[in-house]
Design a protein around this motif. Sequence first.
Motif, short mmCIF file in Angstrom:
data_model
loop_
_atom_site.label_atom_id
_atom_site.label_comp_id
_atom_site.label_asym_id
_atom_site.label_seq_id
_atom_site.Cartn_x
_atom_site.Cartn_y
_atom_site.Cartn_z
N LEU A 65 0.43 -0.69 -0.02
CA LEU A 65 0.03 -0.26 0.57
C LEU A 65 0.69 1.04 0.18
N PRO A 66 1.70 2.15 1.00
CA PRO A 66 2.57 2.59 0.92
C PRO A 66 3.06 2.93 -0.19
N LEU A 67 3.96 1.58 -0.86
CA LEU A 67 4.45 1.86 -1.98
C LEU A 67 4.19 1.92 -3.09
N SER A 68 2.32 1.75 -3.31
CA SER A 68 1.32 2.11 -4.33
C SER A 68 1.63 3.57 -4.49
N VAL A 69 1.02 3.67 -3.48
CA VAL A 69 0.95 5.62 -3.23
C VAL A 69 1.48 6.18 -3.09
N LEU A 70 2.89 5.87 -3.31
CA LEU A 70 4.21 6.81 -3.57
C LEU A 70 4.23 6.59 -5.34
N LEU A 71 4.65 5.20 -5.72
CA LEU A 71 5.01 5.23 -6.79
C LEU A 71 3.43 5.87 -7.80
N ALA A 72 1.87 5.79 -7.09
CA ALA A 72 1.51 6.25 -8.62
C ALA A 72 1.41 7.93 -8.58
N ALA A 73 1.29 8.43 -7.13
CA ALA A 73 1.92 9.56 -7.21
C ALA A 73 3.04 9.73 -8.24
N ILE A 74 4.37 9.23 -8.57
CA ILE A 74 5.24 9.72 -9.00
C ILE A 74 4.54 9.45 -10.58
N PHE A 405 13.10 5.58 -2.30
CA PHE A 405 12.79 6.13 -1.40
C PHE A 405 11.77 4.90 -0.45
N PHE A 406 11.51 4.40 -1.04
CA PHE A 406 10.42 3.21 -0.30
C PHE A 406 11.51 2.61 0.28
N LEU A 407 12.29 2.18 0.09
CA LEU A 407 12.92 0.93 0.49
C LEU A 407 13.88 1.20 1.40
N THR A 408 15.01 2.97 1.40
CA THR A 408 14.73 3.64 2.57
C THR A 408 13.60 3.55 3.79
N TYR A 409 12.85 4.25 3.84
CA TYR A 409 11.50 4.29 4.42
C TYR A 409 11.51 2.60 5.35
N HIS A 410 11.86 1.94 4.10
CA HIS A 410 11.10 0.31 4.82
C HIS A 410 12.51 -0.16 5.73
N PHE A 411 13.70 0.24 5.63
CA PHE A 411 14.62 -0.60 5.77
C PHE A 411 15.03 0.46 7.47
N ILE A 412 14.44 1.29 7.51
CA ILE A 412 15.05 2.57 8.30
C ILE A 412 14.39 2.30 9.79
N GLY A 413 12.97 1.84 9.29
CA GLY A 413 11.87 1.08 10.04
C GLY A 413 12.36 0.15 10.92
N ILE A 414 12.67 -1.38 9.74
CA ILE A 414 13.27 -2.27 10.24
C ILE A 414 14.24 -2.46 11.42
N PHE A 415 15.36 -1.43 11.09
CA PHE A 415 16.31 -1.52 12.19
C PHE A 415 16.06 -0.54 13.09
N ALA A 416 15.09 0.74 13.00
CA ALA A 416 14.82 1.33 14.48
C ALA A 416 13.84 0.11 15.43
N GLU A 417 12.91 -0.85 14.49
CA GLU A 417 12.07 -1.43 15.24
C GLU A 417 12.90 -2.90 16.23
N LYS A 418 14.22 -2.94 15.60
CA LYS A 418 15.26 -4.44 16.17
C LYS A 418 15.48 -3.67 16.94
N ALA A 419 15.99 -2.05 16.51
CA ALA A 419 17.15 -1.72 18.35
C ALA A 419 15.70 -1.49 19.08
N ALA A 420 14.87 -1.56 18.60
CA ALA A 420 13.83 -0.82 19.94
C ALA A 420 13.20 -1.40 20.34
N THR A 421 13.30 -3.48 20.60
CA THR A 421 13.23 -4.64 21.11
C THR A 421 14.51 -4.40 21.64
N GLU A 422 15.64 -4.27 21.36
CA GLU A 422 16.70 -4.51 21.74
C GLU A 422 17.28 -3.73 22.66
#
Length: 480
Positions: A65-74, A405-422
Amino acid sequence: MKILDRYILNQYIKTFLSVFIVLMFILILQAIWLYIKELAGKDLDVATIIKFLYYSTPVAVPIALPLSVLLAAILVFGSMAENYEFAAMKSNGISLQRAMRSLTIVILGIGITSFLFANSVIPWGHLKQRNLRGNIAKIKPAMAISEGSFNQLGSYNIKVADKSGENGEFLTDVIIHKKNARKNGNYTVIKSKRGELKSSLKSNVIQLVLEEGNYYEDLNLVQPRKNSSSPFVKSSFDSYTLNIDVSQLNKVDINDESVTDNHRMLKINELYNRIDTFSLALTNNYKIYRTNQHNTWSPTTLDRRIELDTIKENPIDLLASLNTADQRRAVDVAISKMRSQIAAIKNRESQIKREETRLAKHEIEIHKKYVLGVACIILFFIGAPLGAIIRKGGMGLPLVIATLFFLTYHFIGIFAEKAATEGAFPAWLGAWMSTFIIFPMGMYLTYRATTDQGIFNNDFSLVKLFSKFKKHPKTPSPIA
């Protein structure tokens, strides 16, 4: 609704639906590939496979869904800029904000709908998919004799070092532990150099022929003296045949839903209830452990046979007054107590760490339901101005930029969640960090697009950069 609004909405919705369907198809195929090891060789019917795909669909929405919103807008705004439609609108006094107004209402609706979807349908999808995967894994367990690990087949635990043959029927270095229901334990061990599966792996009875091995069985005698002198019976064999009945194991209810406690399967109110329970349990564990440590190491409990007032001497002088055997014994006892205490502290530390991680995962899951809707809105305000800036339609450059853009957003989210759980930072920050990072980027791009500026300045743009390399290819140097 004016003609311009209808035109922009029509272009965006068609593009969004097309991109969303394609991405969902790709992500569902990825789910099949990810779990192919659990699905392959299970003789599943078409209905079960379709059911698995159906349950996997909501699980893929948070990415699609977020990637579709971003790609369709571009794509939409890039195509309009490339065809000078924005130039025509601006010549008639229509700004970019006015062109985005109707779409903004749609995106706000998508954001609210995605929150409701994340709080109801996505937990349902995780619940159904996880239980269906677990039930499928139980079907035909005879077909899952893996190498290097023990495999439970009825009352037998089988481990093989290597499998060979066209169907993996030839086994090497077979170790079998047989359960004894009467004695409630593993008292029989069978080892053999080679083995062969004679019967079909799809049948309810597995015939395993072992060659060149030994049979061990614990005697468990009543008299301790005889038990220590004759702990087990050993016999050798050239060939030994095992018939393992797995008919009961193959009777699996494919619709069973026994797993319901995963944090991804819960709604917001259920997550809050779990968090309250886990927080109270964690607080009580802290108090209990603190009280136990105080009671264990309190001076009055170290040795109740000696009054504290009678120990006048320095501990070093007291140790020196003992003979060598007593000194050694005292030091050994002290070392043993310290080692046991260190082990107890490490075990308690790991237990508390697991409880804190479990609590953080539940807290993050609550915020992720809100993050999905907010991310769709912010990514739209990144994609729309970015498309107007790059002035390029089609699936080439816009697709690359949207993916980056989306991969940057997604990977930041993954690393941040991993760090928060630790425990690196609070759970809410781990869930919102990627959104906080891309939010200023959306404001910056919107400002640059509304003021008719490029990403960096008027003399630089990605399209000019790519066109520069196309117009001026590198010529080979002449050979001297």
